[in-house]
Design a protein around this motif. Sequence first.
Motif, mmCIF file in Angstrom:
data_model
loop_
_atom_site.group_PDB
_atom_site.id
_atom_site.type_symbol
_atom_site.label_atom_id
_atom_site.label_comp_id
_atom_site.label_asym_id
_atom_site.label_seq_id
_atom_site.Cartn_x
_atom_site.Cartn_y
_atom_site.Cartn_z
ATOM 1 N N LEU A 60 -28.970 12.303 50.659
ATOM 2 C CA LEU A 60 -29.184 10.878 50.422
ATOM 3 C C LEU A 60 -27.884 10.141 50.099
ATOM 4 O O LEU A 60 -27.906 8.927 49.886
ATOM 5 C CB LEU A 60 -30.185 10.677 49.266
ATOM 6 C CG LEU A 60 -31.657 10.938 49.592
ATOM 7 C CD1 LEU A 60 -32.517 10.695 48.365
ATOM 8 C CD2 LEU A 60 -32.134 10.076 50.747
ATOM 9 N N LYS A 61 -26.775 10.867 50.043
ATOM 10 C CA LYS A 61 -25.507 10.224 49.760
ATOM 11 C C LYS A 61 -25.133 9.269 50.895
ATOM 12 O O LYS A 61 -25.275 9.595 52.074
ATOM 13 C CB LYS A 61 -24.397 11.269 49.590
ATOM 14 C CG LYS A 61 -24.584 12.213 48.410
ATOM 15 C CD LYS A 61 -24.412 11.502 47.074
ATOM 16 C CE LYS A 61 -24.477 12.495 45.927
ATOM 17 N NZ LYS A 61 -24.328 11.836 44.611
ATOM 18 N N ASN A 83 -26.570 6.568 51.812
ATOM 19 C CA ASN A 83 -27.608 5.739 52.417
ATOM 20 C C ASN A 83 -27.601 4.361 51.756
ATOM 21 O O ASN A 83 -27.229 4.201 50.601
ATOM 22 C CB ASN A 83 -28.980 6.407 52.285
ATOM 23 C CG ASN A 83 -29.653 6.093 50.965
ATOM 24 O OD1 ASN A 83 -30.397 5.128 50.842
ATOM 25 N ND2 ASN A 83 -29.367 6.938 49.960
ATOM 26 N N THR A 84 -27.965 3.346 52.500
ATOM 27 C CA THR A 84 -27.935 1.968 51.999
ATOM 28 C C THR A 84 -29.304 1.452 51.601
ATOM 29 O O THR A 84 -29.408 0.346 51.063
ATOM 30 C CB THR A 84 -27.340 1.037 53.070
ATOM 31 O OG1 THR A 84 -28.131 1.139 54.270
ATOM 32 C CG2 THR A 84 -25.894 1.407 53.374
#
Length: 924
Positions: free
Chosen positions: A526-527, A529-530
């Motif tokens: 999940l790093k 992600n916006t």
Amino acid sequence: MEILLKEATNNLNDVVVVGYGTQRRKDITGSVASIKLEEVKGQPVSSPERLLQGSIPGVQVTQSTGQPGGGVSVQVRGTASLTAGSQPLYVIDGFPFYNDEKLADAGVTSGPKINLLSAINPGDIESIDVLKDASSTAIYGSRGANGVIIINTKKGTAGKSSVNFDSYYGSQQVVKTIPLLNAAEWGQLRNDALVNAGRAPYYTPAQIEALGTGTDWQAAAFRKAAVQSHNLSILTGTEKTKFAISGNYFKQDGVLQHTDFTRYSGRLNVEHQYNERLKIVSYIAGSSSKAQVAPQSVVPNLLLMTPAVPIYNADGSFYLKSPFEGTYGNPINTLYNQLNETRTNLVLGNASADYRIIDGLQAKVSAGVLLVDNKQNRYLPSTVYEGTGTSGLAQVGTLFTTRWLNENTLNYTRLIDNKHNINVLLGYTQESAVTKGAIAGAAGFATDETTYNDLSSGIISQTPFSSSYRTALRSFLARANYGYRNKYLLTLTLRADGSSRFSDGHQWGTFPSAALAWNVIEEDFLKGNTAISNLKLRFSAGLTGNQEIPPYQSYSREAFYRYNFNGNNASGYAPGTNANRNLTWEKTAQYNLGVDLALFNNRINLVADVYYKKTTDLLYNITVPATSGLFDFSSLQSQIYQNIGAVQNKGFELGLNTKNLVGELKWSTSLIFALNRNKVLSLDNVSQLIPDSSLPSVAAVGYPIGSFIVYKTDGLIPAGTLPAQALTPSGNKTAGAQQYKDKNGDGKITQAGDRYIISNQPLFTGGITNNFSFSGFDLSVFFQTSYGNKLYNQNNGTLELGTGYTNAPRTLLNRYTATNTNTDVHNAYTDPAVTISDRFIEDASYLRLKNITFGYTLPHKLLNKAGIKSIRFYVSAQNLWTWTKYTGYDPEANYNGQSAINSGVDNGVYPNSKTIMGGAALSF
């Protein structure tokens, strides 16, 4: 009242208060919710728990009476007890505080009880956190089963000072009145009832016409009433010592004549960093309050008094009572001339010393005291109906409680290899409380002038009463928090409580819990992600307890009796109840699964939980027959607390916060939604419990606590039906009388065979708040709803009798007559017995505009030269509109009884009010 709390950009790093410490919200494994205090600023509330209403999912707050300073019912995730305490535990600046209204009730005042929490000034509050699941509440062990509400008050600030003054003034009026018959319409009803019962009419047509509209008792009793609050606080300090000082004056006049509540309160909070290792903190608050309470039954009497009765005699004195069969005292006379007051002085103090032994290891010792001094005064002059035959009746009661608390904890925190975060808490606590009370009274006074102030001048002395009891609690507690790379979180909690309320062998209860959490947002996938700003999954399980029953219930008790031997009076003691040595804790096992989700740079925040609670060994004060050996000679029966049965609560909670606009024009929305399903699983050897046969409330296996057991109506008795064939338990068996369903088909209506059980719990509760701000202007709009809940309108049950003994609702204008047969309203008849039926169970769903506030903050550039930090003016309205089908005063009405089983009955409680007010907040 002005409460402001700045919102952090990233609320995951916000510090949340949990049991015996604090945690970052990011590290919490349990179900913990916090109030956004900026959204409830300006609400004219007399006690802090009223700020919870509609603010947190799963917390149901019901204003059970409109009496100023009166009680509020708070349920966290449903009702888990029958007669033991069902309210949450409050922790105020570290001091556990159970809102026991009995501590503010010396046993003299008639009517609604005064809320002990009304002694706390809401304007002093800095934060409110609510612990809901077993993982977060188990650290409080025997008092955590009904949730924990942690309240922290404002503290001083280092290196800067501020003086804050806020004030508001408002006008209240009753939300609605009940439409009733006027005098002429009532006169015709009385005639019809007598004629249908085979008797002569009371009035001639000319006399009925002369009655006119008569007396509007509600218009005479209700008034526009003022509410006001003035709060001054000073926050100041240095790097070593911080002070917070505040004072408050609160006055609320009741919408009923001659009722009110006044409070004076003050607070001093001091933090002193003695050296780099030792920190000393003290909190002390005091208040003095006085309430003139609406006497018992005055509201029902307003409705029942016939409009043909005047308020005043021809000489200007008050009319004494109704001359008709329904003998009711003049309620206006009662309100004006019966003295019925409660005075309460409260002191709450807590001091602690926090010592850093080595890096990461803190020792904390705290000591606190709660003093509650309650005095009640009552005087019934001979000029009111309740005082006739006594030549004046005076009573004075006192109740004084002293409670002390000592807590000792060790807290160890360590971060290993920047991966393993460990926190361990160990503690020992002890507390004790002593309550002493006395009541004295006299009657037969030569004058009413001295009221209760000269009991010795009464020629008839009442038997005095005094009491004293003590309770004690000792506890050992432990909690371990472990986190790995801020991803995987584990919390283990254990508390053991020893209570004096239980006998040897059952005094100790052990309450463990465990919780797991996964910060999914910290995972590599999940790093970057916006869309997802935060994602956490939580699971917890644990056990909590309940010991909130009167003291000495496990032990045999003797009772005082008077005897007569050969014409000589003697006094002595005999067994009153036997011991129940097996009495033990109520236990609540709870499981919780939750998710925390934030999207689009925290523009959308969602918290959702599902839970299951099962409470076993329910504490219930059950009546046993004389043959059981628990014989009470004075009442020919005995009551004894026993552990019986089990009850479950399961539900779903959702909280959603969105930032819709974030520019110069800001718009945010907070929405809460909750549903809870309560069900009695077992009651040991019985299928149902009915604590009061005059009420429809029941605890029955397979149904929610407080369901209704009633007959079901089945139209009206058709013409030509023989009395022996009439399907009704009432004395009115004529054509047009109420008919009921023959459930078992035996051709008659009986309690044993023909009553139905109907649930009263809501399908869901919810609330939505929208906040807007632009160029110094702010607007807050808060709607609250409850859908599917039912109330038993006990007032309507009596009013709809149609006997002509009392007044009646306007529905009786459509009653059955020889010329009006197409109706569901029964005929008039002089049968005074109420049949408890589903006709008086009403849909109490509602949507309420609970609060709307519009404010303006002056620009800083206009204030800087005067040394003023901010000035805000606002106008606000509470309970402005309510959409409901309920025909009573208010859909929030709630029976103020001693048992959770009896909730859901509207028996003529003091009506709630709507308020419009204006205020200003100044800081410099």
